[in-house]
Design a protein around this motif. Structure first.
Motif, PDB file in Angstrom:
ATOM      1  N   ALA A  36     -16.589 -99.883  85.539  1.00 47.76           N
ATOM      2  CA  ALA A  36     -16.086-100.320  84.234  1.00 47.76           C
ATOM      3  C   ALA A  36     -16.407 -99.302  83.146  1.00 47.76           C
ATOM      4  O   ALA A  36     -15.605 -99.059  82.242  1.00 47.76           O
ATOM      5  CB  ALA A  36     -16.678-101.680  83.879  1.00 47.76           C
ATOM      6  N   ALA A 135     -13.306-103.767  79.249  1.00 48.67           N
ATOM      7  CA  ALA A 135     -13.306-104.212  80.645  1.00 48.67           C
ATOM      8  C   ALA A 135     -13.740-105.662  80.741  1.00 48.67           C
ATOM      9  O   ALA A 135     -14.738-106.058  80.144  1.00 48.67           O
ATOM     10  CB  ALA A 135     -14.220-103.332  81.501  1.00 48.67           C
ATOM     11  N   VAL A 253     -12.870-106.249  88.402  1.00 49.92           N
ATOM     12  CA  VAL A 253     -12.894-105.608  87.070  1.00 49.92           C
ATOM     13  C   VAL A 253     -11.472-105.275  86.638  1.00 49.92           C
ATOM     14  O   VAL A 253     -10.692-104.696  87.390  1.00 49.92           O
ATOM     15  CB  VAL A 253     -13.724-104.306  87.095  1.00 49.92           C
ATOM     16  CG1 VAL A 253     -13.846-103.740  85.670  1.00 49.92           C
ATOM     17  CG2 VAL A 253     -15.107-104.520  87.696  1.00 49.92           C
ATOM     18  N   ARG A 255      -9.900-102.999  83.746  1.00 48.35           N
ATOM     19  CA  ARG A 255     -10.355-101.927  82.851  1.00 48.35           C
ATOM     20  C   ARG A 255      -9.165-101.288  82.133  1.00 48.35           C
ATOM     21  O   ARG A 255      -8.160-100.988  82.754  1.00 48.35           O
ATOM     22  CB  ARG A 255     -11.096-100.852  83.659  1.00 48.35           C
ATOM     23  CG  ARG A 255     -11.624 -99.686  82.866  1.00 48.35           C
ATOM     24  CD  ARG A 255     -12.348 -98.689  83.765  1.00 48.35           C
ATOM     25  NE  ARG A 255     -11.420 -97.888  84.580  1.00 48.35           N
ATOM     26  CZ  ARG A 255     -11.781 -96.934  85.433  1.00 48.35           C
ATOM     27  NH1 ARG A 255     -13.073 -96.665  85.616  1.00 48.35           N
ATOM     28  NH2 ARG A 255     -10.888 -96.239  86.119  1.00 48.35           N
TER      29      ARG A 255
END
Length: 259
Positions: A36, A135, A253, A255
């Protein structure tokens, strides 16, 4: 209750369970946090919607210079108790109590889905330095493991919702960063997922699922029925019936980079 009222009820449900949330909710995979922050231009990180500090602690361990912002007073008090050295401020994604360009990354752990991105998007862009990173991180169960897939089926959507398994998480969060209306302030999103796990017993896994928003807002009788169904399932599986086990998880995640 309409969708917006339901969302507000869910979002405000955590404070009453702040101590249980701090005890039972998992942290985040360090590899996920590293990814991230990979393109962030510096070490200053805002943990937005920080809750009791689950992500804050992982960020501290990574060496980041962290400030935490959380709107719920009970959750914020628990964060301050557990991480007294962290600068922790009252506030939310729609009104961030930080100066323009003051952080290099904004991370949100299991929180971005509560943000009103039509307001929060410009606010996040305001506090990010040029080239900064936004993120969202979510811990999801690995439903490719048969007993976890069965748990998801038995638990129902209140306990294991659309962001709680990998395939549905990818679809639901794909454009979650985008402000609704106005000029886009972020680039194209990237998604990735990283192996994670949490040591649990059957009792502590039930306690973890009891901190989910959909369960917290259930009428008490319905809540106990749902949790009892989960207990019986775990007691009947060889993987989870006795002692400790690892709950197979992934940290997903989303991002994006500030333009």
């Amino acid at each position: 209750m309409d969708h917006s009222e339901q969302a507000a009820a869910h979002a405000s449900s955590f404070g009453a369970a702040a101590v249980a949330y701090a005890e039972h909710r998992p942290d985040y995979a360090r590899t996920a946090v590293a990814w991230a922050l990979e393109t962030a231009p510096g070490p200053r990180v805002l943990d937005l919607g920080a809750g009791t500090g689950k992500l804050t602690g992982t960020l501290l361990a990574s060496g980041a210079d962290v400030v935490a912002v959380e709107p719920d007073p009970a959750m914020l008090a628990e964060l301050r108790r557990g991480l007294p050295a962290v600068r922790a401020l009252a506030g939310g994604a729609e009104a961030i109590p930080l100066a323009d360009g003051s952080v290099d990354a904004v991370l949100a752990g299991n929180a971005m889905h509560w943000f009103d991105m039509s307001v929060a998007g410009p606010e996040i862009a305001r506090v990010l330095a040029p080239g900064g990173v936004l993120a969202g991180l979510w811990n999801v169960m690995d439903e490719q493991v048969p007993w976890v897939e069965g748990l998801a089926r038995v638990s129902g959507s209140a306990a294991i919702g659309p962001r709680d398994t990998l395939a549905s998480w990818r679809a639901v969060t794909a454009d979650m960063h985008l402000p609704r209306g106005g000029a886009p302030r972020f680039g194209s999103p990237e998604q990735s997922a990283f192996p994670h796990g949490q040591r649990r017993t059957a009792d502590s896994l039930v306690a973890t699922l009891a901190t989910r928003a959909g369960v917290l807002v259930m009428p008490e009788e319905e809540r106990q029925t749902a949790l009892g169904r989960i207990r019986r399932y775990l007691a009947g599986r060889p993987e989870t019936a006795d002692g400790e086990f690892t709950l197979p998880m992934l940290t997903g995640v989303l991002r994006v980079r500030r333009l």
